[in-house]
Design a protein around this motif. Structure first.
Motif, mmCIF file in Angstrom:
data_model
loop_
_atom_site.group_PDB
_atom_site.id
_atom_site.type_symbol
_atom_site.label_atom_id
_atom_site.label_comp_id
_atom_site.label_asym_id
_atom_site.label_seq_id
_atom_site.Cartn_x
_atom_site.Cartn_y
_atom_site.Cartn_z
ATOM 1 N N PRO A 59 0.814 -1.212 0.000
ATOM 2 C CA PRO A 59 0.000 0.000 0.000
ATOM 3 C C PRO A 59 0.847 1.261 0.000
ATOM 4 C CG PRO A 59 0.092 -0.897 2.202
ATOM 5 C CD PRO A 59 0.814 -1.880 1.316
ATOM 6 N N ILE A 60 0.318 2.328 -0.541
ATOM 7 C CA ILE A 60 1.021 3.613 -0.566
ATOM 8 C C ILE A 60 0.839 4.331 0.768
ATOM 9 C CG2 ILE A 60 1.054 5.904 -1.642
ATOM 10 C CD1 ILE A 60 0.204 4.464 -4.259
ATOM 11 N N ILE A 61 -0.365 4.248 1.319
ATOM 12 C CA ILE A 61 -0.677 4.893 2.594
ATOM 13 C C ILE A 61 -0.648 3.868 3.717
ATOM 14 C CG2 ILE A 61 -2.418 6.178 3.906
ATOM 15 C CD1 ILE A 61 -1.168 7.812 1.683
ATOM 16 N N PHE A 62 0.034 4.202 4.792
ATOM 17 C CA PHE A 62 0.096 3.353 5.986
ATOM 18 C C PHE A 62 -0.859 3.929 7.031
ATOM 19 C CE2 PHE A 62 2.095 2.809 10.240
ATOM 20 C CZ PHE A 62 1.925 1.440 10.356
ATOM 21 N N ARG A 63 -1.727 3.101 7.568
ATOM 22 C CA ARG A 63 -2.667 3.517 8.610
ATOM 23 C C ARG A 63 -2.319 2.812 9.907
ATOM 24 N NH1 ARG A 63 -5.402 3.569 3.833
ATOM 25 N NH2 ARG A 63 -6.829 5.332 3.465
ATOM 26 N N ASP A 64 -2.194 3.609 10.954
ATOM 27 C CA ASP A 64 -1.797 3.043 12.244
ATOM 28 C C ASP A 64 -2.708 3.593 13.334
ATOM 29 O OD1 ASP A 64 -0.214 1.468 13.893
ATOM 30 O OD2 ASP A 64 1.109 3.134 14.410
ATOM 31 N N ASN A 87 4.948 -3.360 10.827
ATOM 32 C CA ASN A 87 4.252 -3.153 12.097
ATOM 33 C C ASN A 87 4.267 -4.399 12.967
ATOM 34 O OD1 ASN A 87 3.077 -0.967 13.417
ATOM 35 N ND2 ASN A 87 1.020 -1.800 13.164
ATOM 36 N N ARG A 88 4.297 -5.571 12.308
ATOM 37 C CA ARG A 88 4.308 -6.826 13.071
ATOM 38 C C ARG A 88 5.659 -7.071 13.739
ATOM 39 N NH1 ARG A 88 1.445 -8.354 8.350
ATOM 40 N NH2 ARG A 88 3.325 -9.265 7.438
ATOM 41 N N GLU A 89 6.688 -6.367 13.281
ATOM 42 C CA GLU A 89 8.028 -6.538 13.834
ATOM 43 C C GLU A 89 8.294 -5.616 15.019
ATOM 44 O OE1 GLU A 89 11.081 -6.382 10.750
ATOM 45 O OE2 GLU A 89 9.513 -6.586 9.248
ATOM 46 N N ARG A 90 7.367 -4.737 15.318
ATOM 47 C CA ARG A 90 7.602 -3.714 16.330
ATOM 48 C C ARG A 90 7.892 -4.287 17.707
ATOM 49 N NH1 ARG A 90 3.691 1.518 17.272
ATOM 50 N NH2 ARG A 90 4.901 2.483 18.948
ATOM 51 N N SER A 91 7.127 -5.301 18.106
ATOM 52 C CA SER A 91 7.296 -5.865 19.451
ATOM 53 C C SER A 91 8.695 -6.450 19.641
ATOM 54 C CB SER A 91 6.235 -6.929 19.725
ATOM 55 O OG SER A 91 6.299 -7.964 18.757
ATOM 56 N N SER A 92 9.256 -7.024 18.581
ATOM 57 C CA SER A 92 10.583 -7.635 18.693
ATOM 58 C C SER A 92 11.688 -6.583 18.762
ATOM 59 C CB SER A 92 10.838 -8.572 17.507
ATOM 60 O OG SER A 92 10.855 -7.856 16.287
ATOM 61 N N LEU A 93 11.374 -5.337 18.338
ATOM 62 C CA LEU A 93 12.372 -4.272 18.342
ATOM 63 C C LEU A 93 12.227 -3.334 19.531
ATOM 64 C CD1 LEU A 93 12.243 -3.304 14.544
ATOM 65 C CD2 LEU A 93 14.108 -4.486 15.710
ATOM 66 N N TRP A 94 11.212 -3.565 20.384
ATOM 67 C CA TRP A 94 10.944 -2.642 21.478
ATOM 68 C C TRP A 94 12.165 -2.454 22.386
ATOM 69 C CZ3 TRP A 94 6.905 0.561 22.277
ATOM 70 C CH2 TRP A 94 6.836 1.199 23.526
#
Length: 207
Positions: A59-64, A87-94
């Motif tokens: 997608p061109i636009i990211f919605r969070d 976004n699914r990788e965020r928890s592993s990088l916290w």
């Protein structure tokens, strides 16, 4: 200055930092300036959209999901600057977050694409948020919105950030953006809330 909201058969009473006339003035300026900025930025936004499509697809636009006024959730829009599925990788990088406190921020985030680094350097990825401003989810100037999971970690003092609409930019972004302390971030946000004025909004917008 309580704000009373009737929603879903219930009455909600929220603390409000701004009075009714101040909220109306700020909202009027937001709509007017956002509409003008969208006219000016239409061609650059089209070019950015094409560049994202060519280099990394849809997608061109990211919605969070973010916490808006009074903590109400909304989906903030940005030009996608990260790889798909980031976004699914965020928890592993916290654990690598460089911000002390309930905020996630990495200067050299490995999920950001090459084009995304350019967009982020000049804050061009934030341009779609002008639509969020026109729709009343955000303001041109205010505390930057955080995710509901980050807001859930706030203490009572930090919750005051939610008393105004979140902004595309704010005092912390223009005065102390490289400070990694969330406490300092909150200090700038509360200074803005407690000393709000139209000239202050205009100064932050220009910077």
């Amino acid at each position: 200055r309580p704000t009373v909201v009737f929603e879903s058969g219930r009455i909600w009473i929220y603390p409000s930092a701004l009075g009714p006339s101040e909220r109306l003035l700020k909202r009027s300026i937001d709509i007017t300036l956002s509409a003008l900025l969208l006219l000016v930025a239409a061609a650059p936004m089209a070019a950015i959209a094409i560049a994202i499509l060519v280099t990394s697809g849809r997608p061109i636009i990211f919605r969070d999901e973010r916490a808006g006024l009074f903590g109400r959730p909304f989906h903030m829009r940005k030009f996608r600057s990260m790889r798909i599925g980031a976004n699914r990788e965020r928890s592993s990088l916290w654990g690598s977050s460089e911000t002390k406190g309930p905020a996630f921020k990495i200067a050299d985030d490995p999920r950001v694409t090459g084009l995304g680094r350019i967009l982020r350097r000049f804050s061009l990825d934030e341009l779609p948020q002008l639509f969020d401003v026109i729709q009343g989810r955000m303001s041109l100037v205010g505390p930057r919105p955080q995710s509901p999971s980050e807001v859930a970690l706030y203490d009572a003092h930090q919750m005051r950030r939610l008393e105004v609409r979140p902004g595309i930019s704010g005092l912390w972004q223009v005065m102390a953006r490289h400070d990694s302390s969330f406490d300092e971030w909150v200090r700038w946000d509360l200074e803005y809330i407690d000393n709000w004025s139209l000239p202050l909004d205009l100064r932050v917008s220009l910077r």
